[in-house]
Design an enzyme around this catalytic site. Structure first.
Site, PDB file in Angstrom:
ATOM      1  N   SER A 142       0.863  -1.192   0.000  1.00  0.00           N
ATOM      2  CA  SER A 142       0.000   0.000   0.000  1.00  0.00           C
ATOM      3  C   SER A 142       0.894   1.236   0.000  1.00  0.00           C
ATOM      4  O   SER A 142       1.995   1.220   0.569  1.00  0.00           O
ATOM      5  CB  SER A 142      -0.878   0.038   1.246  1.00  0.00           C
ATOM      6  OG  SER A 142      -1.480   1.318   1.394  1.00  0.00           O
ATOM      7  N   TYR A 156      -1.661  -0.537  10.456  1.00  0.00           N
ATOM      8  CA  TYR A 156      -1.787  -0.898   9.033  1.00  0.00           C
ATOM      9  C   TYR A 156      -0.535  -0.466   8.273  1.00  0.00           C
ATOM     10  O   TYR A 156       0.032  -1.241   7.485  1.00  0.00           O
ATOM     11  CB  TYR A 156      -3.029  -0.241   8.442  1.00  0.00           C
ATOM     12  CG  TYR A 156      -3.272  -0.554   6.975  1.00  0.00           C
ATOM     13  CD1 TYR A 156      -3.635  -1.833   6.561  1.00  0.00           C
ATOM     14  CD2 TYR A 156      -3.148   0.438   5.998  1.00  0.00           C
ATOM     15  CE1 TYR A 156      -3.870  -2.120   5.214  1.00  0.00           C
ATOM     16  CE2 TYR A 156      -3.385   0.163   4.657  1.00  0.00           C
ATOM     17  CZ  TYR A 156      -3.738  -1.119   4.272  1.00  0.00           C
ATOM     18  OH  TYR A 156      -3.967  -1.391   2.936  1.00  0.00           O
TER      19      TYR A 156
HETATM   20  P1  NDP Z   1     -11.166  -6.410   0.175  1.00  0.00           P
HETATM   21  O1  NDP Z   1     -11.456  -6.371   1.645  1.00  0.00           O
HETATM   22  O2  NDP Z   1     -12.151  -5.814  -0.761  1.00  0.00           O
HETATM   23  O3  NDP Z   1     -10.836  -7.915  -0.268  1.00  0.00           O
HETATM   24  C1  NDP Z   1      -9.860  -8.625   0.456  1.00  0.00           C
HETATM   25  C2  NDP Z   1      -9.576  -9.949  -0.208  1.00  0.00           C
HETATM   26  O4  NDP Z   1      -8.562 -10.600   0.564  1.00  0.00           O
HETATM   27  C3  NDP Z   1     -10.789 -10.841  -0.222  1.00  0.00           C
HETATM   28  O5  NDP Z   1     -10.736 -11.669  -1.356  1.00  0.00           O
HETATM   29  C4  NDP Z   1     -10.569 -11.666   1.058  1.00  0.00           C
HETATM   30  O6  NDP Z   1     -11.162 -12.934   1.070  1.00  0.00           O
HETATM   31  C5  NDP Z   1      -9.077 -11.824   1.058  1.00  0.00           C
HETATM   32  N1  NDP Z   1      -8.607 -12.088   2.412  1.00  0.00           N
HETATM   33  C6  NDP Z   1      -8.659 -11.274   3.486  1.00  0.00           C
HETATM   34  N2  NDP Z   1      -8.155 -11.887   4.561  1.00  0.00           N
HETATM   35  C7  NDP Z   1      -7.794 -13.130   4.152  1.00  0.00           C
HETATM   36  C8  NDP Z   1      -7.234 -14.241   4.793  1.00  0.00           C
HETATM   37  N3  NDP Z   1      -6.949 -14.229   6.102  1.00  0.00           N
HETATM   38  N4  NDP Z   1      -6.984 -15.348   4.073  1.00  0.00           N
HETATM   39  C9  NDP Z   1      -7.275 -15.391   2.744  1.00  0.00           C
HETATM   40  N5  NDP Z   1      -7.828 -14.370   2.087  1.00  0.00           N
HETATM   41  C10 NDP Z   1      -8.083 -13.245   2.777  1.00  0.00           C
HETATM   42  O7  NDP Z   1      -9.755  -5.671   0.030  1.00  0.00           O
HETATM   43  P2  NDP Z   1      -9.062  -4.940  -1.217  1.00  0.00           P
HETATM   44  O8  NDP Z   1      -9.346  -5.652  -2.458  1.00  0.00           O
HETATM   45  O9  NDP Z   1      -9.359  -3.506  -1.116  1.00  0.00           O
HETATM   46  O10 NDP Z   1      -7.519  -5.098  -0.784  1.00  0.00           O
HETATM   47  C11 NDP Z   1      -6.678  -6.091  -1.335  1.00  0.00           C
HETATM   48  C12 NDP Z   1      -5.240  -5.747  -0.943  1.00  0.00           C
HETATM   49  O11 NDP Z   1      -4.926  -4.431  -1.396  1.00  0.00           O
HETATM   50  C13 NDP Z   1      -4.977  -5.747   0.563  1.00  0.00           C
HETATM   51  O12 NDP Z   1      -3.691  -6.269   0.806  1.00  0.00           O
HETATM   52  C14 NDP Z   1      -5.044  -4.273   0.915  1.00  0.00           C
HETATM   53  O13 NDP Z   1      -4.297  -3.982   2.084  1.00  0.00           O
HETATM   54  C15 NDP Z   1      -4.438  -3.657  -0.329  1.00  0.00           C
HETATM   55  N6  NDP Z   1      -4.781  -2.261  -0.539  1.00  0.00           N
HETATM   56  C16 NDP Z   1      -6.072  -1.865  -0.727  1.00  0.00           C
HETATM   57  C17 NDP Z   1      -6.369  -0.534  -0.940  1.00  0.00           C
HETATM   58  C18 NDP Z   1      -7.747  -0.028  -1.146  1.00  0.00           C
HETATM   59  O14 NDP Z   1      -7.941   1.206  -1.137  1.00  0.00           O
HETATM   60  N7  NDP Z   1      -8.749  -0.864  -1.381  1.00  0.00           N
HETATM   61  C19 NDP Z   1      -5.302   0.483  -0.932  1.00  0.00           C
HETATM   62  C20 NDP Z   1      -3.980  -0.046  -0.752  1.00  0.00           C
HETATM   63  C21 NDP Z   1      -3.746  -1.375  -0.559  1.00  0.00           C
HETATM   64  P3  NDP Z   1     -12.686 -13.161   1.590  1.00  0.00           P
HETATM   65  O15 NDP Z   1     -13.551 -12.551   0.538  1.00  0.00           O
HETATM   66  O16 NDP Z   1     -12.847 -14.625   1.652  1.00  0.00           O
HETATM   67  O17 NDP Z   1     -12.805 -12.449   2.879  1.00  0.00           O
END
Ligand code: NDP
Length: 247
Positions: A142, A156
């Site tokens: 991020s 975070y």
């Molecule tokens: P979402 O919350 O929309 O989706 C998260 C995804 O990660 C889901 O598919 C979820 O699975 C999966 N996940 C979460 N925890 C676990 C776990 N313990 N084991 C396996 N899968 C897991 O998040 P985003 O798409 O927004 O974020 C994705 C990545 O991008 C993250 O690393 C986040 O920190 C990073 N990010 C996001 C930003 C944003 O503005 N959105 C900005 C900067 C970085 P499930 O559906 O089964 O829960």
């Protein structure tokens, strides 16, 4: 919402490659699964709790999906061991626990560190054991690893700064094996984690040169480049895609 960048990517640049996306059921991870499959990669992705979303995405893309908590090293190791081969690992799974550092539940902070830091590190190392030369590892960090411009994000931000050091070191360890390791650092992206119409949108957009959330597909495009055939010399680097949030 239509992709503001107007891209409609399809291609065959990853034909013959086998990819694993950790955390692919929703948001950025789902867009990465869509892009990698569109590029021809034989793709497996994990999820934690969203079985219905994962199955729908698998149906749509032809990818295979498995439940595995990214904080559970044994579960992720088993997913990797179950693949016949592995050319591409994308660690997208992440959570964002935000709040007053003096008020937050320490267990919630530790759980985030397990998912955002321990998970990517152990997955990258385990995946590398199974990768041939030409392998690609991408971790989704991020821009908050570089810049944390509001209160409540200390824990975070520490997880995303940890990803920076991780890719630098792993690039050194795995370079001799012909494997690249990179960090993709999004700014605000329109997902369940950070909806474009969420309560913090105006505060976030105020930090940006291009004042909108990114679409998940825009981040997936950067990942597709890094895991593709043109990026063999790109490693140990932080790739920010943030509308200028960190500028
Ligand atoms: P979402 O919350 O929309 O989706 C998260 C995804 O990660 C889901 O598919 C979820 O699975 C999966 N996940 C979460 N925890 C676990 C776990 N313990 N084991 C396996 N899968 C897991 O998040 P985003 O798409 O927004 O974020 C994705 C990545 O991008 C993250 O690393 C986040 O920190 C990073 N990010 C996001 C930003 C944003 O503005 N959105 C900005 C900067 C970085 P499930 O559906 O089964 O829960």
């Amino acid at each position: 919402m239509a992709n503001p960048a107007g891209t409609s990517p399809t291609g065959t640049g990853l034909t013959g490659k086998r990819a694993l996306v950790l955390g692919g059921s929703r948001g950025i991870g789902a867009a990465i699964v869509e892009r990698l499959t569109a590029e021809g990669a034989e793709t497996t992705f994990t999820y934690a709790g969203s079985a219905a979303a994962a199955e729908a995405l698998a149906e749509k893309t032809g990818a295979k999906t498995l439940q595995a908590d990214s904080a559970d090293k044994a579960a992720v190791d088993a997913v990797i061991a179950g693949l016949e081969s592995l050319d591409i690992l994308v660690v997208n799974a992440g959570v964002a626990a935000l709040g007053d550092a003096l008020e937050m539940d320490p267990a919630e902070v530790d759980r985030m560190i397990d998912i955002n830091v321990r998970g990517p590190y152990h997955a990258a190392v385990e995946a590398a054991r199974h990768m041939p030369a030409g392998g690609r590892i991408v971790i989704i960090g991020s821009v908050n690893g570089d810049r944390m411009p509001f209160a409540g994000g200390a824990a975070y931000a520490l997880t995303k700064s940890a990803v920076q050091g991780m890719v630098r070191g792993l690039a050194r360890d795995l370079g001799p094996r012909g494997i690249t390791v990179n960090n993709v650092q999004p700014g605000p992206v329109d997902t369940d984690m950070n909806p474009a119409d969420g309560p913090m949108k105006d505060q976030m957009h105020a930090f940006m040169a291009i004042r909108r959330h990114a679409e998940p597909s825009e981040v997936a495009g950067m990942v597709a480049y890094l895991v593709g055939p043109e990026a063999g010399i790109v490693t140990g680097a932080q790739h920010t895609i943030d509308g200028g949030f960190g500028a």
